[in-house]
Design an enzyme around this catalytic site. Structure first.
Site, PDB file in Angstrom:
ATOM      1  N   CYS A 129     -10.059   4.217 -16.091  1.00 52.64           N
ATOM      2  CA  CYS A 129     -10.847   5.395 -15.698  1.00 52.64           C
ATOM      3  C   CYS A 129     -10.865   6.500 -16.769  1.00 52.64           C
ATOM      4  O   CYS A 129     -11.925   7.020 -17.122  1.00 52.64           O
ATOM      5  CB  CYS A 129     -10.350   5.943 -14.368  1.00 52.64           C
ATOM      6  SG  CYS A 129      -8.563   5.927 -14.176  1.00 52.64           S
ATOM      7  N   HIS A 236     -10.635  13.188 -13.084  1.00 50.13           N
ATOM      8  CA  HIS A 236      -9.669  13.359 -14.177  1.00 50.13           C
ATOM      9  C   HIS A 236     -10.222  14.311 -15.244  1.00 50.13           C
ATOM     10  O   HIS A 236     -11.430  14.316 -15.527  1.00 50.13           O
ATOM     11  CB  HIS A 236      -9.427  12.035 -14.903  1.00 50.13           C
ATOM     12  CG  HIS A 236      -8.775  10.956 -14.095  1.00 50.13           C
ATOM     13  ND1 HIS A 236      -8.120  11.180 -12.918  1.00 50.13           N
ATOM     14  CD2 HIS A 236      -8.659   9.619 -14.342  1.00 50.13           C
ATOM     15  CE1 HIS A 236      -7.635  10.032 -12.462  1.00 50.13           C
ATOM     16  NE2 HIS A 236      -7.959   9.068 -13.305  1.00 50.13           N
TER      17      HIS A 236
HETATM   18  N1  LIG Z   1      -8.521   4.508  -8.047  1.00 53.25           N
HETATM   19  C1  LIG Z   1      -9.064   4.590  -9.247  1.00 53.25           C
HETATM   20  O1  LIG Z   1      -9.464   5.682  -9.714  1.00 53.25           O
HETATM   21  C2  LIG Z   1      -9.215   3.362 -10.097  1.00 53.25           C
HETATM   22  C3  LIG Z   1      -9.905   3.512 -11.302  1.00 53.25           C
HETATM   23  C4  LIG Z   1     -10.095   2.410 -12.131  1.00 53.25           C
HETATM   24  C5  LIG Z   1      -9.582   1.189 -11.747  1.00 53.25           C
HETATM   25  N2  LIG Z   1      -8.907   1.050 -10.568  1.00 53.25           N
HETATM   26  C6  LIG Z   1      -8.401  -0.293 -10.236  1.00 53.25           C
HETATM   27  O2  LIG Z   1      -9.084  -0.824  -9.099  1.00 53.25           O
HETATM   28  C7  LIG Z   1      -8.200  -1.630  -8.332  1.00 53.25           C
HETATM   29  C8  LIG Z   1      -8.155  -1.115  -6.906  1.00 53.25           C
HETATM   30  O3  LIG Z   1      -7.795   0.250  -6.913  1.00 53.25           O
HETATM   31  P1  LIG Z   1      -7.920   1.192  -5.620  1.00 53.25           P
HETATM   32  O4  LIG Z   1      -7.623   2.540  -6.152  1.00 53.25           O
HETATM   33  O5  LIG Z   1      -9.203   0.955  -4.893  1.00 53.25           O
HETATM   34  O6  LIG Z   1      -6.692   0.627  -4.737  1.00 53.25           O
HETATM   35  P2  LIG Z   1      -6.471   0.664  -3.151  1.00 53.25           P
HETATM   36  O7  LIG Z   1      -7.140   1.843  -2.558  1.00 53.25           O
HETATM   37  O8  LIG Z   1      -5.013   0.494  -2.967  1.00 53.25           O
HETATM   38  O9  LIG Z   1      -7.233  -0.666  -2.614  1.00 53.25           O
HETATM   39  C9  LIG Z   1      -6.797  -1.981  -2.875  1.00 53.25           C
HETATM   40  C10 LIG Z   1      -7.763  -2.989  -2.262  1.00 53.25           C
HETATM   41  O10 LIG Z   1      -7.339  -4.325  -2.604  1.00 53.25           O
HETATM   42  C11 LIG Z   1      -7.297  -5.102  -1.420  1.00 53.25           C
HETATM   43  N3  LIG Z   1      -6.357  -6.223  -1.542  1.00 53.25           N
HETATM   44  C12 LIG Z   1      -5.016  -6.178  -1.699  1.00 53.25           C
HETATM   45  N4  LIG Z   1      -4.513  -7.437  -1.773  1.00 53.25           N
HETATM   46  C13 LIG Z   1      -5.567  -8.287  -1.652  1.00 53.25           C
HETATM   47  C14 LIG Z   1      -5.698  -9.705  -1.628  1.00 53.25           C
HETATM   48  N5  LIG Z   1      -4.646 -10.511  -1.745  1.00 53.25           N
HETATM   49  N6  LIG Z   1      -6.936 -10.247  -1.472  1.00 53.25           N
HETATM   50  C15 LIG Z   1      -8.034  -9.430  -1.346  1.00 53.25           C
HETATM   51  N7  LIG Z   1      -7.966  -8.074  -1.355  1.00 53.25           N
HETATM   52  C16 LIG Z   1      -6.738  -7.514  -1.499  1.00 53.25           C
HETATM   53  C17 LIG Z   1      -6.884  -4.106  -0.340  1.00 53.25           C
HETATM   54  O11 LIG Z   1      -7.131  -4.618   0.948  1.00 53.25           O
HETATM   55  P3  LIG Z   1      -6.339  -4.016   2.248  1.00 53.25           P
HETATM   56  O12 LIG Z   1      -7.051  -2.739   2.619  1.00 53.25           O
HETATM   57  O13 LIG Z   1      -6.519  -5.102   3.246  1.00 53.25           O
HETATM   58  O14 LIG Z   1      -4.914  -3.801   1.829  1.00 53.25           O
HETATM   59  C18 LIG Z   1      -7.805  -2.951  -0.719  1.00 53.25           C
HETATM   60  O15 LIG Z   1      -9.125  -3.243  -0.291  1.00 53.25           O
HETATM   61  C19 LIG Z   1      -6.855  -1.594  -9.065  1.00 53.25           C
HETATM   62  O16 LIG Z   1      -6.791  -2.717  -9.928  1.00 53.25           O
HETATM   63  C20 LIG Z   1      -6.926  -0.317  -9.863  1.00 53.25           C
HETATM   64  O17 LIG Z   1      -6.108  -0.350 -11.013  1.00 53.25           O
HETATM   65  C21 LIG Z   1      -8.727   2.112  -9.729  1.00 53.25           C
END
Ligand SMILES: NC(=O)c1ccc[n+]([C@@H]2O[C@H](COP(=O)([O-])OP(=O)(O)OC[C@H]3O[C@@H](n4cnc5c(N)ncnc54)[C@H](OP(=O)(O)O)[C@@H]3O)[C@@H](O)[C@H]2O)c1
Length: 341
Positions: A129, A236
């Site tokens: 990000c 950010h």
């Molecule tokens: N937040 C940011 O600003 C940001 C920016 C860039 C990149 N990212 C990346 O994007 C990814 C997700 O981030 P997030 O912030 O959205 O995290 P989050 O809010 O914790 O969401 C995680 C998601 O992954 C799902 N999940 C977990 N285990 C799984 C599995 N075994 N099979 C299928 N789905 C599964 C979860 O489902 P449940 O709801 O069922 O647990 C939820 O939908 C990460 O790799 C992170 O590094 C995030």
């Protein structure tokens, strides 16, 4: 226009929910849509364009009918299921860090290097990000003045840690005991994002350094970074000290920045006009300001940029990649039809 089948993996997460919102806003031509999450969400539903979709668990064969698969379910899911989706015929855009530095995968900010996809596999990595917003602000300056050195200092919102980060901050704001961050994030900035290496840099800092080099096609560029978590929900800030090969002026920098797609210059500090998180949150621009000469070096600028980390820093960047690929595909179809008939 032709419709395309989509899969969203991690649909119930912070980024996944924003994927759906942005896909709707950008009016992508979505045919079939399948949503995936962890086992604990199986049976729940989510809404897209007024229609309910079940949250499913990933299984072999689930991508066979998919044109585009957007992943945001963490590194281990992307590592295992990204190649499966690719093999089953989908073009994958992955938000985790797993594939970003893999030589066979393009790392893409669509305004900058969408063409990198053409020589790589159908598993495209979405950058970190903080990297996305920084490189977008740096690219026009690189083209005009050629960068010789960058030093990043970040001010990263708690939503960058996903649902756990936001919940921890919200709890701390209400005086509840916290556990996700090592200190009470409602009362302090924390100079720790991701794990530390023996040289003192954190993984987040290394990501910014390495990903910037890959996206700008400058493998030897001198870059340093310090990443700090701050008590802000969304968007950010990144402070950039940048040095150049060619002579640079503040006016010249403002001009090339203002002309570049995806950037808005907010730079009238005496009238309190500069980028802030509350302006960037909910939008897909990278806001740039506080542009001034760095008086400590011969040919440098100090620049501050702010962007919504969940949108331009993740979901919107990925959706913009897909949108561009669809537009290119549609142009090709139109060209072939015209040629044939
Ligand atoms: N937040 C940011 O600003 C940001 C920016 C860039 C990149 N990212 C990346 O994007 C990814 C997700 O981030 P997030 O912030 O959205 O995290 P989050 O809010 O914790 O969401 C995680 C998601 O992954 C799902 N999940 C977990 N285990 C799984 C599995 N075994 N099979 C299928 N789905 C599964 C979860 O489902 P449940 O709801 O069922 O647990 C939820 O939908 C990460 O790799 C992170 O590094 C995030």
């Amino acid at each position: 226009m032709q419709k395309y089948n989509f899969a969203v993996v991690g649909a119930s997460g912070l980024v996944g929910r924003t994927f759906l919102k942005v896909m709707e806003e950008y009016d992508l031509p979505v045919g079939k849509l399948r949503l995936f999450a962890s086992e604990k969400s199986e049976g729940k539903t989510m809404t897209f364009k007024g229609q309910e979709y079940p949250l499913e668990v990933l299984k072999k064969g689930c991508f066979l009918d998919t044109d585009y698969a957007l992943f945001s379910a963490g590194g281990s899911v992307s590592k295992e299921w990204g190649p499966v989706a690719e093999q089953e015929g989908a073009l994958v855009v992955d938000n985790s860090s797993t594939w970003r530095m893999d030589e066979s995968c393009a790392l893409v900010v669509p305004e900058i290097n969408i063409d990198d996809i053409k020589s790589k596999r159908r598993l495209v990595a979405n950058p970190n990000c903080s990297t996305i917003q920084s490189v977008l602000a740096l690219k026009p300056l690189e083209d005009a003045f050629k960068i010789t050195r960058i030093n990043y200092s970040t001010y990263q919102a708690v939503s960058g840690s996903g649902k756990k980060g936001l919940n921890d901050w919200e709890g701390a704001e209400k005086g509840q005991p916290t556990g996700f961050y090592p200190y009470d994030i409602s009362r302090t900035c924390i100079p720790e994002i991701d794990v530390f290496f023996d040289d003192g840099y954190s993984k987040e800092e290394k990501k910014m350094i390495e990903e910037t080099r890959k996206i700008l096609h400058r493998p030897d560029l001198r870059i340093s970074a310090t990443c700090i978590r701050v008590p802000v929900p969304v968007a950010h800030g990144v402070m950039m000290e940048v040095e150049f090969e060619k002579p640079v002026t503040v006016e010249g920098a403002r001009r090339v920045l203002a002309a570049y797609p995806g950037i808005k210059v907010l730079d009238d500090p005496k009238n309190h006009i500069y980028p802030v998180s509350t302006i960037a949150a909910g939008n897909d621009y990278v806001y740039v300001g506080r542009i001034r000469k760095d008086t400590s070096v011969d040919n440098g600028l100090l620049i501050y940029c702010v962007a919504d980390n969940v949108r331009k820093g993740a979901a919107a960047n990925a959706v913009q990649i897909v949108k561009k690929l669809i537009e290119e595909h549609e142009e090709l179809i139109a060209y072939n039809e015209k040629k044939e008939g």
